[in-house]
Write a protein that holds these residues in place. Structure first.
Motif, PDB file in Angstrom:
ATOM      1  N   ALA A 356      59.982  68.089  60.745  1.00  0.00           N
ATOM      2  CA  ALA A 356      59.441  66.736  60.611  1.00  0.00           C
ATOM      3  C   ALA A 356      60.567  65.722  60.402  1.00  0.00           C
ATOM      4  O   ALA A 356      60.582  64.645  61.023  1.00  0.00           O
ATOM      5  N   LEU A 357      61.524  66.059  59.545  1.00  0.00           N
ATOM      6  CA  LEU A 357      62.665  65.165  59.315  1.00  0.00           C
ATOM      7  C   LEU A 357      63.546  65.063  60.552  1.00  0.00           C
ATOM      8  O   LEU A 357      64.043  63.979  60.887  1.00  0.00           O
ATOM      9  N   ALA A 358      63.746  66.191  61.248  1.00  0.00           N
ATOM     10  CA  ALA A 358      64.570  66.179  62.460  1.00  0.00           C
ATOM     11  C   ALA A 358      63.929  65.328  63.555  1.00  0.00           C
ATOM     12  O   ALA A 358      64.610  64.555  64.237  1.00  0.00           O
ATOM     13  N   ASN A 359      62.608  65.460  63.713  1.00  0.00           N
ATOM     14  CA  ASN A 359      61.912  64.660  64.724  1.00  0.00           C
ATOM     15  C   ASN A 359      61.966  63.176  64.396  1.00  0.00           C
ATOM     16  O   ASN A 359      62.138  62.335  65.279  1.00  0.00           O
ATOM     17  N   LYS A 360      61.820  62.862  63.121  1.00  0.00           N
ATOM     18  CA  LYS A 360      61.886  61.463  62.697  1.00  0.00           C
ATOM     19  C   LYS A 360      63.261  60.866  62.978  1.00  0.00           C
ATOM     20  O   LYS A 360      63.388  59.707  63.385  1.00  0.00           O
ATOM     21  N   ALA A 361      64.299  61.665  62.765  1.00  0.00           N
ATOM     22  CA  ALA A 361      65.675  61.203  63.005  1.00  0.00           C
ATOM     23  C   ALA A 361      66.096  61.379  64.461  1.00  0.00           C
ATOM     24  O   ALA A 361      67.188  60.951  64.844  1.00  0.00           O
ATOM     25  N   GLN A 362      65.234  62.033  65.267  1.00  0.00           N
ATOM     26  CA  GLN A 362      65.512  62.287  66.682  1.00  0.00           C
ATOM     27  C   GLN A 362      66.822  63.059  66.878  1.00  0.00           C
ATOM     28  O   GLN A 362      67.681  62.682  67.671  1.00  0.00           O
ATOM     29  N   ILE A 363      66.952  64.148  66.123  1.00  0.00           N
ATOM     30  CA  ILE A 363      68.104  65.037  66.260  1.00  0.00           C
ATOM     31  C   ILE A 363      67.602  66.464  66.381  1.00  0.00           C
ATOM     32  O   ILE A 363      66.468  66.775  66.015  1.00  0.00           O
ATOM     33  N   ASP A 364      68.447  67.355  66.923  1.00  0.00           N
ATOM     34  CA  ASP A 364      68.046  68.755  67.010  1.00  0.00           C
ATOM     35  C   ASP A 364      68.715  69.545  65.877  1.00  0.00           C
ATOM     36  O   ASP A 364      69.471  68.999  65.076  1.00  0.00           O
ATOM     37  N   PHE A 365      68.432  70.842  65.842  1.00  0.00           N
ATOM     38  CA  PHE A 365      68.899  71.661  64.724  1.00  0.00           C
ATOM     39  C   PHE A 365      70.413  71.861  64.740  1.00  0.00           C
ATOM     40  O   PHE A 365      70.989  72.277  63.743  1.00  0.00           O
ATOM     41  N   SER A 389      56.099  73.144  44.937  1.00  0.00           N
ATOM     42  CA  SER A 389      56.165  72.915  46.377  1.00  0.00           C
ATOM     43  C   SER A 389      56.415  71.444  46.689  1.00  0.00           C
ATOM     44  O   SER A 389      57.230  71.109  47.553  1.00  0.00           O
ATOM     45  N   LYS A 390      55.748  70.574  45.970  1.00  0.00           N
ATOM     46  CA  LYS A 390      55.924  69.130  46.183  1.00  0.00           C
ATOM     47  C   LYS A 390      57.351  68.713  45.844  1.00  0.00           C
ATOM     48  O   LYS A 390      57.991  67.957  46.570  1.00  0.00           O
ATOM     49  N   MET A 391      57.861  69.218  44.729  1.00  0.00           N
ATOM     50  CA  MET A 391      59.227  68.872  44.324  1.00  0.00           C
ATOM     51  C   MET A 391      60.249  69.382  45.330  1.00  0.00           C
ATOM     52  O   MET A 391      61.232  68.708  45.635  1.00  0.00           O
ATOM     53  N   ALA A 392      60.013  70.599  45.824  1.00  0.00           N
ATOM     54  CA  ALA A 392      60.961  71.189  46.780  1.00  0.00           C
ATOM     55  C   ALA A 392      61.104  70.305  48.010  1.00  0.00           C
ATOM     56  O   ALA A 392      62.212  70.096  48.522  1.00  0.00           O
ATOM     57  N   LYS A 393      59.996  69.752  48.492  1.00  0.00           N
ATOM     58  CA  LYS A 393      60.043  68.868  49.655  1.00  0.00           C
ATOM     59  C   LYS A 393      60.731  67.546  49.331  1.00  0.00           C
ATOM     60  O   LYS A 393      61.421  66.968  50.172  1.00  0.00           O
ATOM     61  N   GLU A 394      60.534  67.076  48.098  1.00  0.00           N
ATOM     62  CA  GLU A 394      61.240  65.858  47.674  1.00  0.00           C
ATOM     63  C   GLU A 394      62.746  66.106  47.631  1.00  0.00           C
ATOM     64  O   GLU A 394      63.543  65.267  48.058  1.00  0.00           O
ATOM     65  N   VAL A 395      63.139  67.254  47.087  1.00  0.00           N
ATOM     66  CA  VAL A 395      64.564  67.610  47.030  1.00  0.00           C
ATOM     67  C   VAL A 395      65.149  67.645  48.446  1.00  0.00           C
ATOM     68  O   VAL A 395      66.245  67.132  48.698  1.00  0.00           O
ATOM     69  N   LEU A 396      64.417  68.257  49.374  1.00  0.00           N
ATOM     70  CA  LEU A 396      64.872  68.326  50.764  1.00  0.00           C
ATOM     71  C   LEU A 396      65.142  66.930  51.330  1.00  0.00           C
ATOM     72  O   LEU A 396      66.181  66.688  51.947  1.00  0.00           O
ATOM     73  N   GLU A 397      64.209  66.007  51.119  1.00  0.00           N
ATOM     74  CA  GLU A 397      64.375  64.652  51.660  1.00  0.00           C
ATOM     75  C   GLU A 397      65.593  63.961  51.057  1.00  0.00           C
ATOM     76  O   GLU A 397      66.339  63.277  51.760  1.00  0.00           O
TER      77      GLU A 397
END
Length: 480
Positions: A356-365, A389-397
């Motif tokens: 989801a973050l990669a698509n938003k930034a329009q970059i590949d892996f 689970s919610k915190m883990a996704k926040e940390v990722l962002e």
């Protein structure tokens, strides 16, 4: 009986041209580079200076063999080249060097997914050839020019059997093929630059057992969206012609993007119209076993083998196919597998928040601003209860945006899960004491008030309480 475009039988065959990722052209030492000033990437062979001779690029042969190995095609050890004649301004020799009677690959097949089912497209052959140049219109007012930078770039033309029976089949197959050639590194797959483009042959018939109708070829499409729209229009056009009592003529058409329609380009040539004959400047080439072995040794793990490995470890088939055919994504997954994480969790994170973050930034892996080690740290803390689970996704962002470590992000934003049962019990006890009326109502049978107490507890802990432990302790304390 009149035909209906929604209830007919189709035969679709594809001719896909992929520009191979070589450093030099198919038959000259000119560099293969996109975007240079017009007519900079040329040698005297490319512009057909009399007396010049082509020299076969061995690298394009090896890349073709790599592809052949992955699709289970037969590698012809005797190959020949031919001249295919047609007269366009961007083809300075008046012919294209290609392969006719002895292509480098014969047969093969590619599996693809459609609506949760695995289907197969059979390949007729694949042959090597050189690309043409490019006509530039309007670069000066009222003037057209020729750019020969692309002339002579190596192509692998992959020809399917006319076995695809729907537009969805054609698009799903093309996307799978695109994933495969980019995975192997033999093509960059850039459709806007023409690295991956397709000619579509299509005919309609009233029943499955009816003979093939006259085929119409739609040339040079470099977008999945345009291919889909062109096929939709062409099917309706052919059905309308048949219903009007007209014959569908064999011809070549172009897709007009602005009008979203196909337009006649020329009557379809047969092979004799091209006046094929053997290329006199390139003798028959015999490919020995060592040359084939050297090419195959360069292959990464074949995507289908990766799919099988992921499925055996417990990954869902659809997830396995999506990940396995995108090499940077698959490499990322393998790094997490090596860390020992559960395979379904890996798939969920790769195809969920990370994609989801990669698509938003329009970059590949291959260009992610995070590492597999970052995800390893997040998943480890998620498993041991340090993060919800919610915190883990926040940390990722936050890591994605700030490029800090997991521990630095947790410290900076206070994203630490409250896991102590003793502390959770104290907070719940305080909430119960402050809400005696709600407590009495709950104990008298109003069970829906359980959600109220959960909300109060999460508010008091700023959403950091371990949900499982919170619910367990709350139920015990509410029961008295």
């Amino acid at each position: 009986m009149a035909l209906d475009s929604q209830n007919i039988f189709l035969n679709i065959g594809l001719e896909i041209h992929i520009q191979l990722s070589t450093k030099t052209k198919a038959f000259s030492s000119a560099p293969v580079q996109y975007g240079n000033q017009a007519n900079q990437n040329i040698r005297i062979v490319d512009v057909a200076i009399p007396g010049t001779l082509p020299i076969v690029n061995k690298e394009m042969m090896k890349q073709a063999i790599m592809f052949g190995k992955c699709v289970d095609a037969q590698v012809n050890q005797k190959i020949t080249f031919a001249r295919k004649h047609y007269f366009y301004p961007d083809l300075p020799k008046g012919y294209q060097i290609t392969q006719d009677e002895n292509p480098i690959l014969v047969g093969g097949s590619i599996n693809y997914e459609l609506n949760g089912k695995t289907k197969q497209c059979m390949l007729h052959h694949a042959h090597l050839e050189e690309d043409a140049g490019k006509s530039l219109h309007g670069y000066k007012k009222g003037t057209s020019g020729i750019d020969l930078n692309r002339a002579g770039q190596p192509l692998l033309e992959i020809v399917t059997e006319p076995c695809l029976e729907s537009i969805d089949d054609a698009i799903a197959f093309l996307k799978q093929l695109h994933s495969l050639v980019t995975y192997l590194g033999i093509c960059d797959g850039n459709m806007q630059e023409g690295s991956f483009r397709c000619d579509v042959n299509i005919s309609v018939k009233p029943s499955k057992d009816a003979p093939l109708g006259n085929r119409v070829e739609i040339k040079n499409m470099n977008s999945f969206k345009f291919i889909q729209r062109a096929l939709q229009y062409e099917i309706e056009r052919q059905v309308e012609q048949i219903n009007d009592g007209q014959k569908v003529h064999q011809e070549t058409r172009l897709y007009n993007e602005k009008k979203q329609s196909t337009e006649s380009m020329r009557s379809k040539e047969n092979a004799n119209d091209y006046r094929y004959f053997s290329e006199p400047d390139i003798p028959t080439i015999w490919i020995d076993e060592q040359f084939i072995a050297d090419a195959i040794s360069r292959l990464p793990e074949i995507p289908e083998d990766r799919v099988a490995r992921y499925e055996a470890a417990g990954m869902q088939p659809t997830d396995a196919r999506i990940i396995a055919y995108q090499r940077p994504m698959a490499d990322f997954a393998d790094q997490l597998i090596d860390y020992g994480h559960e395979i379904k969790t890996i798939a969920n994170w790769i195809l969920g928040p990370i994609s989801a973050l990669a698509n938003k930034a329009q970059i590949d892996f291959a260009s992610l601003p995070i590492s597999s080690n970052d995800i390893h740290d997040i998943l480890t803390k998620l498993v041991n209860g340090a993060l919800s689970s919610k915190m883990a996704k926040e940390v990722l962002e936050h890591i994605w945006n700030e490029q800090k470590s997991v521990d630095e992000i947790i410290e900076k934003y206070g994203l630490k899960q409250l896991d102590s049962e003793e502390e959770i019990a104290k907070i719940i006890q305080d909430i119960l004491e402050k809400n005696p009326n709600q407590l009495a109502a709950y104990r008298s049978g109003k069970d829906k008030l359980f959600g109220y107490f959960v909300g109060q507890a999460m508010k008091a802990t700023q959403g950091q309480a371990n949900p499982g432990k919170l619910n367990k302790i709350l139920k015990e304390m509410l029961s008295g």
